[in-house]
Scaffold this motif. Structure first.
Motif, mmCIF file in Angstrom:
data_model
loop_
_atom_site.group_PDB
_atom_site.id
_atom_site.type_symbol
_atom_site.label_atom_id
_atom_site.label_comp_id
_atom_site.label_asym_id
_atom_site.label_seq_id
_atom_site.Cartn_x
_atom_site.Cartn_y
_atom_site.Cartn_z
ATOM 1 N N LEU A 57 -32.016 22.059 14.672
ATOM 2 C CA LEU A 57 -30.720 21.810 15.298
ATOM 3 C C LEU A 57 -30.075 20.535 14.771
ATOM 4 O O LEU A 57 -29.049 20.092 15.281
ATOM 5 N N GLY A 58 -30.711 19.918 13.764
ATOM 6 C CA GLY A 58 -30.159 18.704 13.177
ATOM 7 C C GLY A 58 -30.417 17.472 13.995
ATOM 8 O O GLY A 58 -29.714 16.480 13.875
ATOM 9 N N SER A 59 -31.442 17.520 14.865
ATOM 10 C CA SER A 59 -31.759 16.368 15.713
ATOM 11 C C SER A 59 -33.215 16.010 15.556
ATOM 12 O O SER A 59 -34.079 16.864 15.629
ATOM 13 N N GLU A 60 -33.495 14.732 15.318
ATOM 14 C CA GLU A 60 -34.870 14.257 15.261
ATOM 15 C C GLU A 60 -35.199 13.407 16.476
ATOM 16 O O GLU A 60 -36.174 12.672 16.497
ATOM 17 N N GLU A 61 -34.350 13.531 17.485
ATOM 18 C CA GLU A 61 -34.553 12.729 18.695
ATOM 19 C C GLU A 61 -35.807 13.183 19.424
ATOM 20 O O GLU A 61 -36.130 14.376 19.465
ATOM 21 N N GLU A 62 -36.521 12.244 19.956
ATOM 22 C CA GLU A 62 -37.674 12.579 20.787
ATOM 23 C C GLU A 62 -37.192 13.230 22.074
ATOM 24 O O GLU A 62 -36.201 12.824 22.663
#
Length: 310
Positions: free
Chosen positions: A232-237
């Motif tokens: 989804l284009g997110s590397e957020e924890e």
């Protein structure tokens, strides 16, 4: 000729049962963490058992409980933590007394003096046919706008939808919404949400659904949730909270049985037979710290004897 297939270590897809259970073969789905000497709950699965395989019933001389965060038994169909009791339990974790005390706790349901149970941290429920169903890990439990949310429970509901073969759900904090990934299915997103609305409260309905030809898997055969996030284009924890204990930690007390096994117990609950309180009530962290610091004196007599002989 192959007559028996036994699997364990992770939940196998239900689609595997049909091919492997054909031709007179038996398909056994086993469950059991290392702390219970591997296999402790088993089920013989057949193709008609549904989209999520059961893990079955405890093996001989063992018991399985589904409990809430306070340690009370839960009724059929209600998700809760799986606790296991019986002779297969390990004594604990080597040189980790606090971790041992937190996971290996007095068993108030066994009816035997000094018995312990292991709190697995796994989320399960009793099915209508009396078997246990594995839903996921409790450490994936979320708290969204004041509501406790079990992603595994949402995944289970998605797998009940016609044609859905795989499902995964996570919470993206930066989007402020639950996101689902689905493999297969005969419904469009609107119909799938309507299907979920008949089974789940509104705050547990994913705000976004993504269709995939298959879920990404790790080398160990588990769903690669990091890869889902990256897709989804997110590397957020993910914003996760361990839901195994209440937010307002009640008072506990250090307890000991006749075998010099130590644990912690809610101070406002009656002690199970064979357990004695040590010291005064305190919060969970203080009790675990006490056990950790006093480990030299609290070690089982057999271990102290071995140390003295060296």
């Amino acid at each position: 000729m192959l007559r028996l297939v036994s699997t364990g270590g992770d939940a196998p897809p239900a689609a595997l049962v049909g091919p492997w259970a054909a031709g007179g073969r038996r398909f056994i789905n086993g469950y059991g963490p290392t702390e219970t000497t591997v296999a402790v709950v088993v089920a013989e699965c057949r193709e008609e058992l549904g989209s999520r395989l059961p893990i079955g019933l405890p093996i001989a001389n063992h018991r399985a409980y589904i409990i809430d965060s306070a340690g009370d038994l839960l009724p059929d169909g209600v998700p809760g933590e799986l606790a296991v009791s019986g002779p297969g339990l390990a004594r604990g974790y080597l040189h980790r007394p606090a971790a041992t005390a937190e996971r290996f706790q007095p068993d108030p349901f066994a009816g035997r003096v000094g018995e312990r149970m292991y709190r697995t941290g796994d989320l399960v429920r009793w099915r209508h046919d009396g078997q246990l169903e594995f839903l996921g890990r409790l450490d994936r439990q979320l708290k969204i706008r004041g509501n406790r949310v079990e992603p595994a429970e949402i995944e289970s509901a998605l797998l009940e939808a016609p044609g859905v073969r795989q499902a995964a759900v996570e919470y993206l904090a930066h989007q402020g919404q639950l996101v689902g990934w689905v493999v297969g299915g005969e419904s469009d997103d609107a119909e799938l949400r309507e299907f979920l609305s008949l089974r789940l409260p509104p705050y547990m309905i994913p705000g976004k659904l993504n269709r995939l030809p298959g879920l990404p898997m790790t080398a160990a055969g588990k769903v690669d949730r990091c890869a889902l996030r990256v897709s989804l284009g997110s590397e957020e924890e993910f914003d996760m909270a361990d839901g195994t204990h209440p937010v307002n930690d009640p008072e506990f007390v250090v307890v000991r049985n006749d075998e010099d096994q130590y644990s912690i117990w809610a101070a406002d609950r009656p002690l199970p037979a064979g357990w004695t309180a040590v010291g005064e009530p305190a919060d969970r962290a203080a009790c675990l710290e006490y056990i950790d610091k006093a480990w030299t004196d609290l070690r089982p007599r057999s271990v102290r004897a071995l140390d003295g002989a060296r």
